[in-house]
Write an enzyme that holds these catalytic residues in place. Structure first.
Site, mmCIF file in Angstrom:
data_model
loop_
_atom_site.group_PDB
_atom_site.id
_atom_site.type_symbol
_atom_site.label_atom_id
_atom_site.label_comp_id
_atom_site.label_asym_id
_atom_site.label_seq_id
_atom_site.Cartn_x
_atom_site.Cartn_y
_atom_site.Cartn_z
ATOM 1 N N GLN A 1 -3.713 -2.601 12.903
ATOM 2 C CA GLN A 1 -3.512 -1.436 12.035
ATOM 3 C C GLN A 1 -2.310 -0.645 12.523
ATOM 4 O O GLN A 1 -2.228 -0.279 13.704
ATOM 5 C CB GLN A 1 -4.761 -0.537 12.035
ATOM 6 C CG GLN A 1 -4.672 0.591 11.005
ATOM 7 C CD GLN A 1 -5.970 1.404 10.890
ATOM 8 O OE1 GLN A 1 -6.870 1.292 11.722
ATOM 9 N NE2 GLN A 1 -6.038 2.224 9.855
ATOM 10 N N ASN B 1 -7.356 -3.891 8.299
ATOM 11 C CA ASN B 1 -7.138 -3.878 9.744
ATOM 12 C C ASN B 1 -7.641 -2.542 10.285
ATOM 13 O O ASN B 1 -7.251 -1.488 9.784
ATOM 14 C CB ASN B 1 -5.647 -4.050 10.071
ATOM 15 C CG ASN B 1 -5.099 -5.371 9.557
ATOM 16 O OD1 ASN B 1 -5.811 -6.366 9.534
ATOM 17 N ND2 ASN B 1 -3.845 -5.376 9.141
ATOM 18 N N HIS C 1 -6.647 1.467 4.192
ATOM 19 C CA HIS C 1 -6.067 0.699 3.081
ATOM 20 C C HIS C 1 -6.611 -0.718 3.087
ATOM 21 O O HIS C 1 -6.830 -1.304 4.144
ATOM 22 C CB HIS C 1 -4.531 0.684 3.138
ATOM 23 C CG HIS C 1 -3.984 0.229 4.450
ATOM 24 N ND1 HIS C 1 -3.932 1.054 5.554
ATOM 25 C CD2 HIS C 1 -3.475 -0.956 4.850
ATOM 26 C CE1 HIS C 1 -3.408 0.389 6.574
ATOM 27 N NE2 HIS C 1 -3.135 -0.835 6.183
ATOM 28 N N PHE C 2 -6.802 -1.231 1.900
ATOM 29 C CA PHE C 2 -7.197 -2.623 1.697
ATOM 30 C C PHE C 2 -5.948 -3.398 1.300
ATOM 31 O O PHE C 2 -5.193 -2.959 0.440
ATOM 32 C CB PHE C 2 -8.228 -2.746 0.568
ATOM 33 C CG PHE C 2 -9.606 -2.272 0.946
ATOM 34 C CD1 PHE C 2 -9.855 -0.917 1.127
ATOM 35 C CD2 PHE C 2 -10.641 -3.164 1.116
ATOM 36 C CE1 PHE C 2 -11.117 -0.474 1.479
ATOM 37 C CE2 PHE C 2 -11.907 -2.737 1.468
ATOM 38 C CZ PHE C 2 -12.148 -1.389 1.657
ATOM 39 N N HIS C 3 -5.750 -4.534 1.949
ATOM 40 C CA HIS C 3 -4.677 -5.443 1.548
ATOM 41 C C HIS C 3 -5.253 -6.455 0.556
ATOM 42 O O HIS C 3 -6.349 -6.991 0.791
ATOM 43 C CB HIS C 3 -4.168 -6.258 2.742
ATOM 44 C CG HIS C 3 -3.533 -5.467 3.841
ATOM 45 N ND1 HIS C 3 -2.173 -5.430 4.018
ATOM 46 C CD2 HIS C 3 -4.061 -4.702 4.841
ATOM 47 C CE1 HIS C 3 -1.884 -4.681 5.087
ATOM 48 N NE2 HIS C 3 -3.018 -4.227 5.605
ATOM 49 N N ASP D 1 3.128 -3.451 -1.285
ATOM 50 C CA ASP D 1 3.500 -3.371 0.128
ATOM 51 C C ASP D 1 5.020 -3.542 0.235
ATOM 52 O O ASP D 1 5.595 -4.425 -0.389
ATOM 53 C CB ASP D 1 2.766 -4.471 0.919
ATOM 54 C CG ASP D 1 2.811 -4.227 2.416
ATOM 55 O OD1 ASP D 1 1.739 -4.037 3.011
ATOM 56 O OD2 ASP D 1 3.924 -4.221 2.995
ATOM 57 N N ILE D 2 5.652 -2.691 1.057
ATOM 58 C CA ILE D 2 7.128 -2.771 1.161
ATOM 59 C C ILE D 2 7.598 -3.933 2.024
ATOM 60 O O ILE D 2 8.797 -4.225 2.032
ATOM 61 C CB ILE D 2 7.807 -1.495 1.733
ATOM 62 C CG1 ILE D 2 7.034 -0.915 2.894
ATOM 63 C CG2 ILE D 2 8.156 -0.500 0.687
ATOM 64 C CD1 ILE D 2 7.894 -0.015 3.761
HETATM 65 P P1 AMP Z 1 -1.726 -2.300 8.535
HETATM 66 O O1 AMP Z 1 -1.109 -3.216 9.566
HETATM 67 O O2 AMP Z 1 -3.019 -2.822 8.000
HETATM 68 O O3 AMP Z 1 -1.816 -0.870 9.010
HETATM 69 O O4 AMP Z 1 -0.751 -2.395 7.308
HETATM 70 C C1 AMP Z 1 0.143 -1.412 6.943
HETATM 71 C C2 AMP Z 1 0.909 -1.978 5.773
HETATM 72 O O5 AMP Z 1 1.575 -0.931 5.141
HETATM 73 C C3 AMP Z 1 1.963 -3.018 6.175
HETATM 74 O O6 AMP Z 1 1.729 -4.214 5.462
HETATM 75 C C4 AMP Z 1 3.279 -2.336 5.793
HETATM 76 O O7 AMP Z 1 4.244 -3.263 5.324
HETATM 77 C C5 AMP Z 1 2.835 -1.392 4.712
HETATM 78 N N1 AMP Z 1 3.644 -0.181 4.541
HETATM 79 C C6 AMP Z 1 4.078 0.661 5.502
HETATM 80 N N2 AMP Z 1 4.768 1.681 4.963
HETATM 81 C C7 AMP Z 1 4.759 1.476 3.611
HETATM 82 C C8 AMP Z 1 5.303 2.176 2.494
HETATM 83 N N3 AMP Z 1 6.003 3.304 2.646
HETATM 84 N N4 AMP Z 1 5.105 1.672 1.249
HETATM 85 C C9 AMP Z 1 4.409 0.519 1.078
HETATM 86 N N5 AMP Z 1 3.862 -0.181 2.086
HETATM 87 C C10 AMP Z 1 4.034 0.285 3.341
#
Ligand code: AMP
Ligand code: ZN
Length: 141
Positions: A99, A92, A105-107, A38-39
């Site tokens: 979300q 989420n 995506h799974f965290h 995650d970035i």
């Molecule tokens: P969500 O809130 O569950 O939709 O989480 C989206 C996640 O994606 C967040 O934790 C962001 O930090 C992460 N994210 C968004 N863009 C990127 C990217 N280009 N590379 C890696 N992680 C990302």
């Protein structure tokens, strides 16, 4: 008459990552799934797991992909245990649930002793040097 010519690339950022049109720090990859850092990590090692084929939500995931996605989530958990035996696994679903990227995506978010009680409000960007270190720590082993 239907328009012909090249199909437009998906504007979805996680499709772009899956197709290597956008950069990411890949932790694990197979034919169906991808795991990358995650970035804006909630903790050190925070990793995302996606099916490569776009679906918005878990309820849209074709059942034939359940096993491959869960296998990759589990593989990341196994590797995450090198950093911490305690972690959250989360999905989420929808804006009210937080979300922001509408590609399933799974965290996997490791927890550390100094973080008991919640995640930080401020998320620091993943810096390249730290990402490279993490990729070694989370590698196939
Ligand atoms: P969500 O809130 O569950 O939709 O989480 C989206 C996640 O994606 C967040 O934790 C962001 O930090 C992460 N994210 C968004 N863009 C990127 C990217 N280009 N590379 C890696 N992680 C990302
Ligand atoms: Zn997508």
């Amino acid at each position: 008459m239907e328009a012909s010519g090249p199909v437009a690339a998906s504007p979805c950022i996680f499709c772009a990552i899956a197709e290597k049109r956008a950069p990411s720090y890949v932790v694990y990859e197979d034919a169906q799934t991808l795991a990358f850092l995650d970035i804006a990590p909630l903790s050190r090692g925070h990793t995302l797991i996606i099916p490569k084929a776009h679906v918005d939500r878990i309820t849209d995931l074709p059942p034939v992909q359940y096993a491959s996605v869960l296998a990759t989530v589990t593989e990341i958990c196994r590797r995450m245990e090198r950093l911490s035996r305690d972690y959250n696994i989360g999905v989420n679903q929808g804006p009210l649930a937080g979300q922001i990227v509408f590609h399933l995506h799974f965290h996997v978010i490791p927890r550390y002793p100094n973080q008991v009680g919640g995640f930080p409000r401020e998320r620091l960007p993943l810096v390249p040097e730290e990402a490279r270190t993490l990729l070694k720590e989370l590698g196939p082993g």
